[in-house]
Design a protein around this motif. Sequence first.
Motif, mmCIF file in Angstrom:
data_model
loop_
_atom_site.group_PDB
_atom_site.id
_atom_site.type_symbol
_atom_site.label_atom_id
_atom_site.label_comp_id
_atom_site.label_asym_id
_atom_site.label_seq_id
_atom_site.Cartn_x
_atom_site.Cartn_y
_atom_site.Cartn_z
ATOM 1 N N ALA A 180 -6.513 -0.492 -5.602
ATOM 2 C CA ALA A 180 -5.958 0.781 -6.041
ATOM 3 C C ALA A 180 -6.063 0.915 -7.551
ATOM 4 C CB ALA A 180 -4.503 0.873 -5.605
ATOM 5 N N ARG A 207 0.831 -1.202 0.000
ATOM 6 C CA ARG A 207 0.000 0.000 0.000
ATOM 7 C C ARG A 207 0.871 1.260 0.000
ATOM 8 N NH1 ARG A 207 -5.326 1.071 2.365
ATOM 9 N NH2 ARG A 207 -5.413 3.288 2.729
ATOM 10 N N THR A 233 0.123 9.062 -8.572
ATOM 11 C CA THR A 233 -1.164 9.377 -7.942
ATOM 12 C C THR A 233 -2.005 8.116 -7.965
ATOM 13 O OG1 THR A 233 -0.963 11.557 -8.885
ATOM 14 C CG2 THR A 233 -3.120 10.959 -8.024
ATOM 15 N N LEU A 234 -2.696 7.876 -6.899
ATOM 16 C CA LEU A 234 -3.416 6.617 -6.793
ATOM 17 C C LEU A 234 -4.701 6.833 -6.010
ATOM 18 C CD1 LEU A 234 -2.331 3.659 -7.518
ATOM 19 C CD2 LEU A 234 -2.171 3.377 -5.074
ATOM 20 N N THR A 235 -5.759 6.156 -6.457
ATOM 21 C CA THR A 235 -6.980 6.155 -5.661
ATOM 22 C C THR A 235 -7.053 4.807 -4.956
ATOM 23 O OG1 THR A 235 -8.030 7.507 -7.354
ATOM 24 C CG2 THR A 235 -9.474 6.458 -5.740
ATOM 25 N N VAL A 236 -7.068 4.842 -3.627
ATOM 26 C CA VAL A 236 -7.198 3.596 -2.860
ATOM 27 C C VAL A 236 -8.628 3.504 -2.343
ATOM 28 C CG1 VAL A 236 -6.321 2.270 -0.899
ATOM 29 C CG2 VAL A 236 -4.762 3.694 -2.215
ATOM 30 N N SER A 246 -8.127 -3.473 0.282
ATOM 31 C CA SER A 246 -7.904 -2.207 -0.424
ATOM 32 C C SER A 246 -7.602 -2.508 -1.882
ATOM 33 C CB SER A 246 -6.721 -1.465 0.172
ATOM 34 O OG SER A 246 -6.984 -1.138 1.499
ATOM 35 N N SER A 301 0.885 4.151 -2.873
ATOM 36 C CA SER A 301 0.474 5.531 -2.609
ATOM 37 C C SER A 301 1.629 6.520 -2.769
ATOM 38 C CB SER A 301 -0.117 5.649 -1.203
ATOM 39 O OG SER A 301 0.842 5.214 -0.273
#
Lengths: 263, 358
Positions: free
Chosen positions: B278, B230, B238-241, B276, B234
Amino acid sequence: MKGTRFWAWLTFGIGAAYFFIPLIATIEFSLRMRRGAYSFDAYRVVFGDERFQATFGYSVLVAAFTIVLGVLIVVPTAYWIRLRLPHIRPVVEFITLLPLIIPAIVIVFGYIRMYGSSSPLPFLATTRGTDLLLAIGYATLALPYMYRAVDTGLRTIDVRTLTEAAQILGAGWATIITRVILPNVLIAVLSGAFLTFAIVIGEFTMASLLNRPAFGPYLQNIGANRAYEPAALAIIAFFITWGCMAVIQILSRYAPKSASRPN
Amino acid sequence: MGETFLTIDNVTKSFGATTVVRNVDIAIDKGEFVSFLGPSGCGKTTTLRMVAGFEGPTTGRILIDGKDVTNLKPNQRSIGMVFQSYALFPNMTVAQNIAFGLKVAGASTDAITARVEEMLGIIKLPEHGGRYPFQLSGGQQQRVALARALAVKPSVLLLDEPLSALDAKIRISLRAEIRAIQRELGITTIYVTHDQEEALSMSDRIVVMNEGRVEQIGTPLDIYNKPSSRFVASFVGTLTVLPAKIVNASKGTLSLDGQSIHAGKKFTGAPGKTVSVALRPEAIAIGKGGANANRLDAKVASVNFLGSIVRVKVRTGAQDISLDMFNQSTTAPPKVGEKVTVNFNPDDLVVLDGPAEG
């Protein structure tokens, strides 16, 4: 605004008068040796006096030794404290201030007791030993000035990174100190050296109590026995000191420059 | 890859009770360009300083070309180093700076002169030998620092955030220049940075570090596309978790805010467990996509114009997802509040360890 300027000039005027009036009076008095006319007779007498030449020469020599001794002690110490022991800096700064707190007469009596002819380190048993002890004593007296000058110089450079940069290029400690650190704080070292010179030239207590033929005791002796010559000597000593200060100012123009200090 | 040249063997470093580097194990090949990437205080600079010899490891060993150098002094390791603050000697000219290491090594005057000229040519500052560091720009100073480090022909080159004090434009041109010089000389290089773009664009491999540990070692593509934790996911890019519930781990199906999605890779976990997942902004597009694409119904929450790209934030249930679309004059970006369908390839969905926060 106008009022502020008036008070500023008035303060400056009073300060300048306080400084210059005694100086001008001394110069004027030193020129009055010949009755009814101004002349340099007093200066001629002083410069022609063998004792002046001998004592001044002796003090210059002792000052030179003192400076060498001071540089050898202070530069590596200040460098090492900045590099490896920054936490003990306040302690060292306090120690270097002690000569300003403890009168020279206390130091010299300590020396006489510690280094007498019957002690394990009998500096006072020989003339050369006493000369050496005098230079050591002067190095102690000059410590507050020398340490601060060098430490201020070290503050203007990144001691740690420059040391590491030199180390990684293969340099040992002697090379780092002599070729990287010292040249970058040379102006600061010279400032300390000239301050030391100014202190040693006029110093009386140590030289007198150790019974060495230095310039300070000569000044005192002339002052006690003559009228015009002491004034001439005071002016000469004053110009020697101011000459030293002027040299520091001139040298500081040649200080190593950096991107953060381009002028 | 080739033969291992530099080994950081299970190295730990503690300062008193604080451990700043923990069991770091890295093998670097000859001629390889490896970046240590991580946030401030992650232990990357301390690891570099241990390779240089400025710090000694508490436990573990460092080997260069098979030789244990753990207890050698910095000046005995044949390492070149470039510092963040340039560290040029202010009292010496550019040429004298470059010649310093050679002089210390006792090279002849002719050899020094020839090498200094060669290095000035490599860094494209042939006319600047007589200048002092303060007369150069930041970028020029750092090129001189690079030349000084390389003049002694070290076996390893270390660069400690060398571009972080420079402005953006010079940084970009200089990183290409550093990489070109490194390739030309074939020197094994470790580059410390906290700038992911720098690490991604320059390195053969990246070591991502966090809290003194190595999180992942891999090529820039691996690090970016297949983050192993994780933190890596991150920190790099750029990452959306998002939190998702496992529906069937063996089939790779999950539920995201009640909408069914599937991952390209299988994972483990009991049905109903929250994990999670991503997604990179560039992996998501507006529209229905191909036959195998995952689709989510969403509402546009915000639209940010960033020049060549437009970053759109869409909301699906309680979750916000960022997506990037190219700025094209023929296609207008969606409007805030508009209902859209977004799609992404199952292979682009990264299932991370541990439950999602928030």
